[in-house]
Design a protein around this motif. Structure first.
Motif, PDB file in Angstrom:
ATOM      1  N   LEU A   1       0.948  -1.059   0.183  1.00 28.98           N
ATOM      2  CA  LEU A   1       0.081   0.037  -0.092  1.00 28.98           C
ATOM      3  C   LEU A   1       1.052   1.207  -0.157  1.00 28.98           C
ATOM      4  O   LEU A   1       1.609   1.370   0.893  1.00 28.98           O
ATOM      5  CB  LEU A   1      -0.793  -0.126   1.493  1.00 28.98           C
ATOM      6  CG  LEU A   1      -1.857   1.327   1.573  1.00 28.98           C
ATOM      7  CD1 LEU A   1      -2.949   1.212   0.208  1.00 28.98           C
ATOM      8  CD2 LEU A   1      -2.532   0.898   2.614  1.00 28.98           C
ATOM      9  N   THR A   2       0.629   2.110  -1.160  1.00 27.13           N
ATOM     10  CA  THR A   2       1.505   3.250  -1.128  1.00 27.13           C
ATOM     11  C   THR A   2       0.981   4.317  -0.017  1.00 27.13           C
ATOM     12  O   THR A   2      -0.416   4.307  -0.028  1.00 27.13           O
ATOM     13  CB  THR A   2       1.423   3.867  -2.655  1.00 27.13           C
ATOM     14  OG1 THR A   2       2.097   2.945  -3.138  1.00 27.13           O
ATOM     15  CG2 THR A   2       2.317   5.294  -2.573  1.00 27.13           C
ATOM     16  N   LEU A   3       1.854   4.825   0.758  1.00 27.64           N
ATOM     17  CA  LEU A   3       1.080   5.935   1.691  1.00 27.64           C
ATOM     18  C   LEU A   3       1.338   7.525   1.610  1.00 27.64           C
ATOM     19  O   LEU A   3       2.159   7.920   0.712  1.00 27.64           O
ATOM     20  CB  LEU A   3       1.680   5.613   2.985  1.00 27.64           C
ATOM     21  CG  LEU A   3       1.592   4.188   3.502  1.00 27.64           C
ATOM     22  CD1 LEU A   3       2.156   3.799   4.868  1.00 27.64           C
ATOM     23  CD2 LEU A   3      -0.031   3.921   3.722  1.00 27.64           C
ATOM     24  N   ASP A   4       0.607   8.312   1.975  1.00 16.55           N
ATOM     25  CA  ASP A   4       0.565   9.629   1.855  1.00 16.55           C
ATOM     26  C   ASP A   4       1.593  10.189   2.549  1.00 16.55           C
ATOM     27  O   ASP A   4       2.079  11.288   2.463  1.00 16.55           O
ATOM     28  CB  ASP A   4      -0.965  10.222   1.824  1.00 16.55           C
ATOM     29  CG  ASP A   4      -1.297  10.257   3.142  1.00 16.55           C
ATOM     30  OD1 ASP A   4      -0.902   9.438   4.144  1.00 16.55           O
ATOM     31  OD2 ASP A   4      -2.187  11.066   3.247  1.00 16.55           O
ATOM     32  N   GLY A   5       1.865   9.588   3.758  1.00 16.16           N
ATOM     33  CA  GLY A   5       2.591  10.411   5.104  1.00 16.16           C
ATOM     34  C   GLY A   5       4.002  10.887   4.674  1.00 16.16           C
ATOM     35  O   GLY A   5       4.637  11.661   5.284  1.00 16.16           O
TER      36      GLY A   5
END
Ligand code: FM0
Length: 329
Positions: free
Chosen positions: A35-39
């Motif tokens: 899962l690619t994350l925005d943080g």
């Protein structure tokens, strides 16, 4: 002079990449899913110019030593070969992480570098070929080319080993990942060294390979069905199996610290009390908690009874790589 810039977000694997069958090409033993994350993300600028007499690498404003520069330089040489360019480069990277807790990721870093080079040298790579290129820098980086759920198909050659997004009807937007940042003083074994030792020596490694395809199949079904319990159970079990393999390596090692165990136990107890959440861990002591977005705040509140609020960072699903013309100087 040729210049370009890219921003890539980090990704966390729910089915882990653990082991290479080709060290040089970075071909993995098994498919992985993340899962690619925005943080957390890296922004990298690259300038290729006649005036440079060697590659230089600046990270967060600090000129990096020979060892850190060598990894970047090796990657630049691959790019030079592929783009038929003979110029040295100056690479300027910035890691955007909420705290200085060892979260700098090779996935976002090498993906951003690949994207910046593609832009600077006008390589016009397709996303698939950019993923292949990023893979040569760091395996997990091939997944950070894409947003949301991503699968890295292990392939059998340089041409066939790359990541692709998984259709999910945007379900990832309903999820969250809480990072429990654990700083211990232990010296880290890099994922690169750890997986190499495990493949070469762990009697548990064949067991890992035996079950990972089934995990992958089941987690993809869970994504299609938007089945959070299924997703979490498979991800947590897969992470535990990966970490199990390290215990049988010679010499044995573990990435777990006492605080990691405390965190894992808390996740189980929060779950047993009725808030669905599951953990995963990578090549370090931090614990990442997968949950539904609607429950994230309540889970953080529970975790705060044991961990400082500064140790807890919530991230959501993030986008694929972004490229920009020009470069930061
Ligand atoms: O991300 O040797 O990409 O699937 O994070 O550079 O190819 O740093 F620790 C578990 C990532 C490994 C699982 O390895 O290794 C995952 C891991 P490289 P990476």
């Amino acid at each position: 002079m040729y210049e370009g810039k890219a921003r890539a977000y980090t990704n966390i694997a729910l089915i882990k990449y653990w082991g290479k069958k080709d060290e040089e090409l970075i071909l993995p033993m098994n498919n992985s899913l993340s899962l690619t994350l925005d943080g957390f993300y890296t922004e990298t600028s690259v300038i290729f110019a006649e005036e440079f007499s060697q590659d230089e690498f600046f990270l967060d404003g600090i000129k990096q030593n020979a060892a850190a520069t060598q990894k970047v330089s090796r990657f630049l040489s691959l790019v030079r070969q592929q783009a038929d360019c003979s110029l040295y480069a100056k690479v300027t990277s910035k890691n955007f992480v909420p705290t200085a807790a060892g979260l700098a990721s090779s996935a976002s870093g090498l993906a951003a570098l690949a994207g910046a080079c593609n832009e600077a040298l006008q390589m016009n790579l397709s996303e698939k070929d950019l993923s292949r290129l990023a893979r040569r820098g760091s395996g997990s980086a091939c997944r950070s080319i894409f947003g949301g759920f991503v699968e890295w198909e292990k392939g059998i050659s340089d041409a066939t080993s790359f990541a692709q997004p998984i259709a999910s009807d945007h379900w990832e937007d309903e999820l969250a990942m809480i990072f429990i940042l654990i700083n211990d003083q232990q010296k880290d074994i890099s994922s690169r060294d750890g997986m190499k030792r495990t493949v070469a020596t762990s009697s548990f490694y064949p067991g890992w390979l035996d079950s990972v395809d089934e995990d992958l199949q089941k987690i993809k079904e869970a994504i299609q069905k938007k089945d959070f319990q299924g997703l979490g159970e498979i991800a947590e079990g897969n992470a535990l199996k990966m970490h199990g393999t390290t215990l049988a390596a010679v010499p044995p090692f573990t990435y777990w610290s006492p605080q990691s165990l405390t965190a894992m136990n808390m996740v189980r107890s929060i779950r047993n009390d009725g808030l669905p959440c599951y953990f995963t861990m990578d090549a370090g002591p931090n614990v990442k908690v997968l949950c539904e977005r609607k429950n994230a705040a309540a889970i953080v509140e529970q975790l705060q009874t044991v961990f400082d609020s500064g140790q807890l960072v919530t991230a959501y699903a993030g986008p694929g790589i972004q490229t920009f013309k020009g470069a930061d100087k």
